[in-house]
Design a protein around this motif. Structure first.
Motif, PDB file in Angstrom:
ATOM      1  N   ASP A 143      -2.296   0.901 -10.292  1.00 12.40           N
ATOM      2  CA  ASP A 143      -3.462   0.252  -9.659  1.00 12.40           C
ATOM      3  C   ASP A 143      -3.498  -1.235  -9.984  1.00 12.40           C
ATOM      4  O   ASP A 143      -3.801  -2.058  -9.119  1.00 12.40           O
ATOM      5  N   HIS A 159       2.164   1.780  -3.446  1.00  6.84           N
ATOM      6  CA  HIS A 159       1.081   2.222  -4.320  1.00  6.84           C
ATOM      7  C   HIS A 159       0.788   3.696  -4.091  1.00  6.84           C
ATOM      8  O   HIS A 159       0.590   4.467  -5.050  1.00  6.84           O
ATOM      9  N   GLU A 160       0.789   4.122  -2.805  1.00  5.81           N
ATOM     10  CA  GLU A 160       0.503   5.526  -2.489  1.00  5.81           C
ATOM     11  C   GLU A 160       1.624   6.447  -2.980  1.00  5.81           C
ATOM     12  O   GLU A 160       1.393   7.608  -3.308  1.00  5.81           O
ATOM     13  N   LYS A 161       2.854   5.948  -2.988  1.00  5.14           N
ATOM     14  CA  LYS A 161       3.988   6.750  -3.487  1.00  5.14           C
ATOM     15  C   LYS A 161       4.036   6.777  -5.001  1.00  5.14           C
ATOM     16  O   LYS A 161       4.866   7.460  -5.598  1.00  5.14           O
ATOM     17  N   TYR A 215      -0.680  -3.075  -8.147  1.00  8.13           N
ATOM     18  CA  TYR A 215      -1.024  -3.165  -6.729  1.00  8.13           C
ATOM     19  C   TYR A 215      -2.062  -4.268  -6.490  1.00  8.13           C
ATOM     20  O   TYR A 215      -1.926  -5.085  -5.575  1.00  8.13           O
ATOM     21  N   GLN A 264       0.824  -1.203   0.000  1.00  3.60           N
ATOM     22  CA  GLN A 264       0.000   0.000   0.000  1.00  3.60           C
ATOM     23  C   GLN A 264       0.867   1.266   0.000  1.00  3.60           C
ATOM     24  O   GLN A 264       0.559   2.248  -0.699  1.00  3.60           O
ATOM     25  N   ALA A 265       1.957   1.231   0.774  1.00  3.16           N
ATOM     26  CA  ALA A 265       2.868   2.399   0.808  1.00  3.16           C
ATOM     27  C   ALA A 265       3.479   2.634  -0.574  1.00  3.16           C
ATOM     28  O   ALA A 265       3.577   3.788  -1.045  1.00  3.16           O
TER      29      ALA A 265
END
Length: 199
Positions: free
Chosen positions: A21, A14-16, A24, A11-12
């Motif tokens: 998508d 993907h957020e960076k 992930y 998740q980290a």
């Protein structure tokens, strides 16, 4: 690293913006499909379980066998006593030498009708009477005229005996007595004894 740690790392990323998508979603699905590693305590539990379960099964089978062999009759009698069902108190053959006697103990778990059936299978005619344990000393002294008995159950010189009567809960003695001398008669007698208690 556990599944929760891997998911938070994904998740980290993907957020960076380091994972699209689609990447992930694929990585997350792959992590969720992986089996979780087995911990040391779980391995120990499985080891003990694999050894203990068969041992418990064998132990239960052994206890069941012992219970069946040793306790079936007693258990049946306890259940019959609780519901006041008919109980066979005696079903055996007694051997009595000539000019002797034997007291067969009868323990009635409840009061009711007692059926006594005796057959001289081999040997001499016998005398039969029913008494209580407090008369044992008098019988040992062979003071037969002083023994208190239940007259409904008396018989003299018989080979076939069938008596039925009401008795209360408690202990009794069924006395089998061979008064023959064994000189011109059998030296011993075999007597089939069957006693049933009915409510």
């Amino acid at each position: 690293m556990g599944i929760a740690d891997e998911l938070s790392t994904l998740q980290a990323l993907h957020e960076k913006g380091k994972l699209t998508d689609q990447e992930y979603a694929d990585a997350k699905a792959a992590v969720l499909k992986k089996p979780e590693p087995v911990s040391a305590s779980r391995r120990l539990g499985r080891f003990i379980g694999s050894r203990a379960v068969p041992l418990l099964v064998v132990l239960l089978l052994f206890i069941g066998f012992i219970w069946y062999r040793a306790g079936t009759r007693n258990t049946g009698q306890m259940i019959a006593t609780a519901v006041h069902a008919p109980i066979t108190l005696k079903d055996e053959v007694q051997n009595i030498p000539a000019s002797s006697w034997k007291a067969v103990a009868l323990n009635l778990p409840y009061g009711g009708t007692v059926d006594i059936n005796l057959q001289v299978v081999r040997g001499n005619p016998i005398d039969v009477f029913l008494t209580t344990p407090d008369q044992l000393e008098t019988m040992k002294k062979e003071q037969w005229n002083n023994v208190r008995v239940y007259t409904d159950f008396n018989a003299v010189k018989t080979k076939t005996y069938l008596r039925t009567g009401q008795l209360g809960q408690g202990s009794y003695y069924l006395v089998l007595r061979d008064t023959s001398l064994g000189i011109l008669s059998s030296s011993a007698s075999d007597i089939s004894v069957k006693v049933q208690l009915n409510p």
